[in-house]
Motif scaffolding. Structure first.
Motif, PDB file in Angstrom:
ATOM      1  N   ILE A 112       0.814  -1.219   0.000  1.00 26.45           N
ATOM      2  CA  ILE A 112       0.000   0.000   0.000  1.00 26.45           C
ATOM      3  C   ILE A 112       0.846   1.268   0.000  1.00 26.45           C
ATOM      4  O   ILE A 112       0.314   2.363  -0.095  1.00 26.45           O
ATOM      5  N   GLY A 113       2.169   1.115   0.147  1.00 24.34           N
ATOM      6  CA  GLY A 113       3.061   2.267   0.044  1.00 24.34           C
ATOM      7  C   GLY A 113       3.074   3.159   1.263  1.00 24.34           C
ATOM      8  O   GLY A 113       2.956   4.375   1.126  1.00 24.34           O
ATOM      9  N   THR A 114       3.200   2.594   2.437  1.00 25.41           N
ATOM     10  CA  THR A 114       3.281   3.394   3.663  1.00 25.41           C
ATOM     11  C   THR A 114       4.348   2.801   4.573  1.00 25.41           C
ATOM     12  O   THR A 114       4.918   1.758   4.287  1.00 25.41           O
ATOM     13  N   ASP A 115       4.609   3.459   5.682  1.00 29.91           N
ATOM     14  CA  ASP A 115       5.608   3.017   6.648  1.00 29.91           C
ATOM     15  C   ASP A 115       4.992   1.960   7.572  1.00 29.91           C
ATOM     16  O   ASP A 115       3.927   2.200   8.140  1.00 29.91           O
ATOM     17  N   PRO A 116       5.650   0.793   7.735  1.00 29.83           N
ATOM     18  CA  PRO A 116       5.069  -0.261   8.589  1.00 29.83           C
ATOM     19  C   PRO A 116       4.888   0.156  10.048  1.00 29.83           C
ATOM     20  O   PRO A 116       3.997  -0.346  10.720  1.00 29.83           O
ATOM     21  N   SER A 117       5.693   1.094  10.523  1.00 33.97           N
ATOM     22  CA  SER A 117       5.562   1.524  11.921  1.00 33.97           C
ATOM     23  C   SER A 117       4.293   2.337  12.161  1.00 33.97           C
ATOM     24  O   SER A 117       3.868   2.503  13.298  1.00 33.97           O
ATOM     25  N   LYS A 118       3.680   2.823  11.093  1.00 33.59           N
ATOM     26  CA  LYS A 118       2.439   3.601  11.222  1.00 33.59           C
ATOM     27  C   LYS A 118       1.185   2.735  11.141  1.00 33.59           C
ATOM     28  O   LYS A 118       0.083   3.212  11.344  1.00 33.59           O
ATOM     29  N   ILE A 119       1.355   1.445  10.844  1.00 34.88           N
ATOM     30  CA  ILE A 119       0.205   0.546  10.671  1.00 34.88           C
ATOM     31  C   ILE A 119      -0.174  -0.111  11.992  1.00 34.88           C
ATOM     32  O   ILE A 119       0.684  -0.579  12.731  1.00 34.88           O
TER      33      ILE A 119
END
Length: 67
Positions: A29-36
């Motif tokens: 999805i193109g985001t930072d894993p720490s923000k999920i």
């Protein structure tokens, strides 16, 4: 699902850690894993537990939130 209501299918193994699963989702999805944040109902999944420990199987839906 992400905040836009999209569904993403992720290939993984039952013995993968939730943290590793987040990295796979983040890559798609193109985001930072720490923000999920992954949840089912009101239970937040911890990064150091495996998917099989949470009884997550093929075809199941998980709620995805952003921190």
């Amino acid at each position: 699902n992400d905040r836009l209501g999209k569904k993403v299918r992720v290939k993984c193994a039952p013995n993968d850690l939730v943290g590793d699963f987040k990295k796979l989702v983040a890559a798609q999805i193109g985001t930072d894993p720490s923000k999920i944040v992954l949840k089912k109902w009101y239970k937040e999944y911890k990064d150091h537990i495996t998917l099989s420990d949470y009884e997550l199987h093929d075809g199941m839906n998980i709620e995805l939130y952003y921190r």
